[in-house]
Design a protein around this motif. Structure first.
Motif, PDB file in Angstrom:
ATOM      1  N   TRP A   1      27.408 -18.685  11.272  1.00  0.00           N
ATOM      2  CA  TRP A   1      25.950 -18.005  10.099  1.00  0.00           C
ATOM      3  C   TRP A   1      25.338 -19.265   9.597  1.00  0.00           C
ATOM      4  CZ3 TRP A   1      25.575 -12.619   9.941  1.00  0.00           C
ATOM      5  CH2 TRP A   1      26.343 -12.457  11.076  1.00  0.00           C
ATOM      6  N   MET A   2      24.566 -18.896   9.441  1.00  0.00           N
ATOM      7  CA  MET A   2      23.867 -19.996   8.300  1.00  0.00           C
ATOM      8  C   MET A   2      22.617 -18.960   7.608  1.00  0.00           C
ATOM      9  SD  MET A   2      20.509 -20.670  10.918  1.00  0.00           S
ATOM     10  CE  MET A   2      19.227 -20.039  11.494  1.00  0.00           C
ATOM     11  N   PRO A   3      22.344 -19.883   6.054  1.00  0.00           N
ATOM     12  CA  PRO A   3      21.659 -19.106   4.824  1.00  0.00           C
ATOM     13  C   PRO A   3      19.887 -19.360   6.114  1.00  0.00           C
ATOM     14  CG  PRO A   3      22.030 -21.431   4.581  1.00  0.00           C
ATOM     15  CD  PRO A   3      22.747 -20.740   5.931  1.00  0.00           C
ATOM     16  N   THR A   4      19.125 -17.608   5.869  1.00  0.00           N
ATOM     17  CA  THR A   4      17.895 -17.456   5.798  1.00  0.00           C
ATOM     18  C   THR A   4      17.495 -18.079   4.570  1.00  0.00           C
ATOM     19  OG1 THR A   4      17.345 -15.350   4.669  1.00  0.00           O
ATOM     20  CG2 THR A   4      18.791 -15.363   7.057  1.00  0.00           C
ATOM     21  N   LEU A   5      16.456 -18.071   4.670  1.00  0.00           N
ATOM     22  CA  LEU A   5      15.488 -18.854   3.995  1.00  0.00           C
ATOM     23  C   LEU A   5      14.882 -17.591   2.332  1.00  0.00           C
ATOM     24  CD1 LEU A   5      12.229 -20.616   5.838  1.00  0.00           C
ATOM     25  CD2 LEU A   5      14.780 -21.459   3.832  1.00  0.00           C
ATOM     26  N   SER A   6      15.931 -16.622   2.909  1.00  0.00           N
ATOM     27  CA  SER A   6      15.268 -15.686   2.033  1.00  0.00           C
ATOM     28  C   SER A   6      17.130 -15.477   1.427  1.00  0.00           C
ATOM     29  CB  SER A   6      14.649 -14.393   2.653  1.00  0.00           C
ATOM     30  OG  SER A   6      13.657 -14.231   3.232  1.00  0.00           O
ATOM     31  N   GLY A   7      18.048 -15.856   1.112  1.00  0.00           N
ATOM     32  CA  GLY A   7      19.323 -15.645   0.929  1.00  0.00           C
ATOM     33  C   GLY A   7      20.146 -14.727   1.536  1.00  0.00           C
ATOM     34  N   ASP A   8      19.706 -14.463   3.206  1.00  0.00           N
ATOM     35  CA  ASP A   8      20.194 -13.784   3.475  1.00  0.00           C
ATOM     36  C   ASP A   8      21.439 -14.595   4.531  1.00  0.00           C
ATOM     37  OD1 ASP A   8      21.192 -11.788   5.265  1.00  0.00           O
ATOM     38  OD2 ASP A   8      19.422 -10.848   5.937  1.00  0.00           O
ATOM     39  N   VAL A   9      22.402 -14.691   5.733  1.00  0.00           N
ATOM     40  CA  VAL A   9      22.464 -15.108   6.594  1.00  0.00           C
ATOM     41  C   VAL A   9      22.170 -14.231   8.002  1.00  0.00           C
ATOM     42  CG1 VAL A   9      24.453 -15.355   5.114  1.00  0.00           C
ATOM     43  CG2 VAL A   9      24.504 -13.860   6.421  1.00  0.00           C
ATOM     44  N   GLN A  10      22.401 -15.457   8.799  1.00  0.00           N
ATOM     45  CA  GLN A  10      22.075 -15.209  10.329  1.00  0.00           C
ATOM     46  C   GLN A  10      22.349 -15.741  11.194  1.00  0.00           C
ATOM     47  OE1 GLN A  10      17.748 -16.662  11.283  1.00  0.00           O
ATOM     48  NE2 GLN A  10      17.837 -15.540  13.520  1.00  0.00           N
TER      49      GLN A  10
END
Lengths: 796, 159
Positions: free
Chosen positions: A93-102
């Motif tokens: 998993w990696m962080p998205t640019l909006s504080g979520d994870v993807q």
């Protein structure tokens, strides 16, 4: 390296102002017209391997098992990696640019069609694709959430059960403006008009898809990544955070980029896969997505369902605007916008009008669709905001039976009101709207067009005239308010003048076709008097340039352009000290005229910047306290955004027999403040106008009820060709920004923002005889046909 | 299989897979990276090259099918240090921005002008309508081709 061709004899030289602002041919073109551009897929390294990604065929499913045995046995395959393997590396998993994870690779479930499930590294790109066919994945298919209006229904399948305690598909609620004050104005208004307005999901689809070449050196632990990135510095920092690699050992290079339009701002799983592939194999690994992967998995744009309401007096004074928005963010919240702005800059939906009140309420939800949302030259969602206000103002004009131009002019913010604080808190820097509108009317011959329309209507022909007027907010942004994952949105710039008076300027932003190598040379030339041809612009390489946040949201000229001007002034200030020693006069006795310091009252006594440069590096004493060399570096933190504006007029003809819309004319008058290179500005405007035709009439990423993407190829996702667009008619006015050192404002996305409402307004205007007040994009023949028969339907 | 063809006037022979696309042959095997690849479906035209003088989409031609034929790519437009008027026109009229579609556009434009030295705006738009540009909005590409036509006419029609 940039070079400029020698001009052959008889070849018009339109570089009338070789120093400073003006139309000047591009310094980057000589390599492109010879086929010598260097794009990511052109990078070939010894021993390089190729990565291909296995993607989910379904929108929502639990992964039961993945069998990679046969793929691993393929003679040309070097590695097969699944989510389980990445979990062991802590990289699933990696962080998205909006504080979520993807998910980099799906571990538990797949959440949209096209999601990354596994990757293969093989000796060539064909073998890598072959091996994908040998991976056997068993899916337990789940009900998908496709209809965004049903995402929050009780009992809707929960997409993000990976998030602790998540029991619904809600992402965030957001609001701006004053709800009570707006309600009060609406309650007492003469006229209230409401309309449901959809901005469908579209895709930036740059001609070059996304990709990278990752080269990890096991000996010194150094990662070099050639990448289709609009923000190489921000990407480097994120790789350091995500992969745990030391930041000083990472070099991100964005070579020539074949268009970005916001689609190359996020970090996509493919980049991480290629990096892991290189770490695992010890070889350079290339990953280039194909067009279907680009359209189905990388950053989409828009997808807002908006309820717009406008309150006005009966004589056409607009009092207030409010809106309720349902935002479809897809399966992961991957919006690339400043952290405090989850809806981007949608808050400028009050447009160019002086209002008493405004309010917006928004809810964002997950669906089983690809993530993204901020892309396609949207200026952080201002496309949606401008479309909403410019459509609803036209709906009001329809109800009041007023001319849409007259209604707009009557409500413009007046020049003496700037800087103008909007009811949602934005500080518009400068503007003089009516002359811009008048200029567009004059170029279009508006009154004559209306006369022609009346005649044609009398004969049963469908001709429409559409108007839009936009104000944008670009140049993010002041670091006290704006950051992406904690990184302030300031930009560095470094300028070195060599002993012989040639210079190199290093930028933190990265061109994807905007012509930075030319424009930035011109900015520096204007400030320091060295001809643009003698200024080399270096960009797109984190080892070669100062830190900054990159090119998107029309921020290069507002932020980095300001940095370039100010760093040049810093160098000039130092040059002034050296000049005073050379001329043996006090600093106060010197005058700067482009390229040289002159002694006041004795202009023959002067030294050029080139002479000063040699002195700065040469033998002999320098004034006390002045170091040798002639260079400077700064980091520019903008005090405000810049607010370009423009007036657009579109003329369409609709074939009553086929409902085909033909854009006959399009007039665009833009005001982006001080103009640096008019040729490049016009080019940017032309590009955005073409986007507008695409979105208004052709483009849409649609899904069937199972979540199959129906826009997954360029046969299904229709982009305008030369036959669908007219010869653009452009004009300009100039209202400099008081918040930018040279008065410039961003312009790269203005036309993408401003043109869709003009086109839709024109189509709806053409359909007026059918009693149509609104029809949603894309206005394809079948949808226009339905509207003509009184059944306009939303696209989703 | 072995394939032999003439590329930009030089005969080349390579061992290739039968399924290898011409665009990949040119780019990966010959290093002629001026020809680009942009879609899977013959829609975008960034891969346009000439095959025996005809513009073709090299993503839809197998390298094997080009065996025994003549291929011309963007790298061959400039000859003896002289830019083709089409190349000059694209620079002069801002017919490109990111440059990705440009080689394909120029190859089509060159073919058009060889056949029709004075094409109208409509004829130019028709000629490039199988190709996509996301940057220019096409108007400056049309002007670039017109510029080339005008300057060839002035030069006595020399290509």
């Amino acid at each position: 390296m940039t070079t400029v061709d020698e001009r052959p004899a008889g070849f018009e030289n339109n570089d009338h102002k070789p120093v400073g602002h003006g139309r000047m041919l591009r310094k980057e073109d000589p390599r492109f017209i010879r086929g010598k551009g260097r794009y990511v897929d052109d990078v070939q390294l010894p021993g390089m391997l190729h990565c291909a990604i296995l993607r989910s065929p379904v929108a929502h499913a639990r992964i039961v098992s993945i069998d990679t045995t046969a793929a691993e046995a393929h003679p040309k395959v070097k590695a097969v990696v699944t989510g389980a393997a990445l979990t062991e590396l802590g990289l699933a998993w990696m962080p998205t640019l909006s504080g979520d994870v993807q998910a980099v690779l799906a571990t538990d479930k797949v959440r949209f069609q096209g999601q990354e499930v596994a990757f293969v590294v093989a000796e060539d790109r064909y073998a890598a694709r072959d091996a994908l066919e040998l991976i056997d994945v068993e899916y337990d298919v789940l009900d998908p959430v496709i209809d965004v209006r049903r995402a929050l229904e009780p009992g809707a399948p929960v997409i993000r059960d990976d998030l602790d305690g998540k029991t619904d598909n809600h992402i965030f609620d957001w609001e701006t403006g004053d709800e009570a004050a707006t309600e009060a104005v609406f309650a007492s208004a003469d006229v209230v008009v409401s309309e449901d307005i959809v901005y469908p999901r579209v895709h930036p689809a740059p001609m070059e898809t996304c990709g990278c070449v990752a080269d990890y050196d096991r000996i010194d632990g150094r990662l070099t990544l050639w990448s289709t990135s609009q923000a190489p510095h921000a990407h480097r920092t994120l790789y350091a955070i995500v992969a745990g690699l030391p930041e000083h050992k990472i070099r991100v290079i964005s070579p020539d980029i074949g268009g970005g339009f916001g689609g190359k701002v996020p970090i996509y799983p493919g980049y991480v896969c290629a990096i892991v592939g290189s770490i695992v194999t010890g070889k350079p690994v290339k990953w280039m997505e194909d067009r279907s992967e680009n359209l189905t998995s990388t950053g989409f744009a828009r997808d807002y369902i908006m309820r717009g309401e406008i309150a006005a007096t009966r004589d056409g004074k607009i009092l207030a605007v409010r809106t309720n928005v349902l935002a479809d963010h897809g399966a992961f919240n991957g919006v690339a916008a400043p952290v405090k702005y989850p809806a981007g800059f949608f808050g400028v939906f009050t447009g160019s009008y002086d209002l008493q009140a405004a309010h917006c309420k928004m809810t964002a939800v997950y669906t089983n669709k690809a993530p993204g949302g901020v892309a396609y030259a949207c200026s952080f969602r201002i496309t949606e905001a401008v479309y909403l206000i410019e459509r609803i103002v036209d709906c009001l004009a329809y109800e009041l039976q007023m001319d849409p131009v007259e209604l707009r002019i009557k409500n413009f913010i007046q020049p003496d009101q700037f800087p103008y604080r909007t009811k949602t808190g934005w500080l518009y820097d400068s503007g003089d709207y009516e002359p811009t509108m008048r200029k567009a009317l004059e170029i279009a011959g508006y009154d004559e067009l209306r006369r022609e329309q009346a005649e044609r209507r009398a004969c049963g022909e469908l001709m429409g005239i559409g108007v839009s007027f936009f104000t944008e907010a670009v140049g993010a942004g002041p670091r006290k308010d704006m950051d992406i994952l904690g990184l302030g949105m300031a930009d560095g710039c470094e300028l070195r003048v060599h002993p012989t008076g040639k210079a190199v300027v290093r930028l933190s932003v990265q061109t994807q076709g905007q012509g930075h190598e030319t424009t930035f040379a011109q900015i520096v030339a204007e400030e320091i008097g060295i001809p643009p041809a003698d200024i080399d612009v270096v960009h797109g390489d984190t080892d070669q340039t100062p830190f900054g946040l990159g090119t998107y949201g029309s921020r290069s000229t507002p932020v980095s352009g300001a940095a370039a001007a100010l760093v040049a002034r810093k160098v000039r200030d130092k040059a002034r000290l050296i000049a005073s020693a050379m001329l043996e006069v006090s600093v106060a006795d010197l005058e700067w005229q482009k390229g040289a310091f002159h002694v006041k009252g004795d202009p023959a006594k002067s030294v050029t910047i080139q002479e000063i440069a040699m002195r700065a590096h040469g033998a002999g004493d320098l004034p006390e306290g002045v170091e040798g060399g002639l260079e400077a570096q700064i980091c520019y933190n903008p005090e405000n955004l810049t607010y370009p504006h423009g007036a657009y007029i579109c003329v369409v003809d609709i074939d009553p027999g086929t409902a085909q819309v033909k854009v006959r004319r399009f007039v665009a008058v833009d005001d982006c403040g001080t103009r640096i290179n008019p040729m490049i500005i016009e080019g940017q405007v032309h590009r955005g106008l073409t986007d507008g035709v695409g979105m208004a009439l052709m483009e849409m990423i649609a899904f069937d009820e199972d979540g199959n993407c129906l826009g997954g190829s360029l046969m299904d996702y229709l982009i305008p060709t030369a036959l669908e667009v007219p010869d653009w008619e452009t004009g300009f006015t100039v209202t400099p920004s008081p918040h930018h050192p040279i008065g410039a404002k961003g312009v790269g996305e203005s036309a993408t923002v401003g043109s869709p409402p003009a086109i839709v307004n024109a189509v709806v205007d053409a359909l007026k005889p059918f009693g149509i007040r609104h029809a949603d994009m894309p206005l394809t023949p079948s949808r226009v046909w339905d509207a003509m028969r009184g059944v306009p339907r939303p696209p989703v | 299989m072995q394939v032999t063809m003439t590329v930009n006037g030089e005969e080349v022979t390579r061992e290739v897979e039968g399924r290898l696309l011409l665009v990949h042959f040119l780019r990966d095997h010959l290093g002629l990276t001026g020809t680009h690849w942009g879609c899977d479906t013959s829609n975008c035209g960034t891969c346009v090259v000439w095959l025996d003088g005809e513009p073709v989409k090299s993503c839809t031609v197998l390298a094997a099918m080009a065996g025994g034929h003549e291929v011309r790519t963007v790298e061959d437009l400039e000859r003896d240090g002289e830019l083709d008027p089409v190349q000059r026109g694209f620079m002069e009229c801002h017919g490109l921005q990111c440059g990705f579609c440009t080689p394909g556009m120029m190859m089509t434009a060159r073919a058009l002008l060889d056949r029709n030295p004075d094409p109208s705006e409509e004829e130019i738009r028709e000629a490039i309508s199988g190709q996509i540009c996301r940057c220019t909005g096409y108007a400056t590409i049309v002007r670039s081709v017109r510029w080339a036509a005008a300057h060839e006419a002035n030069a006595g029609g020399a290509a």
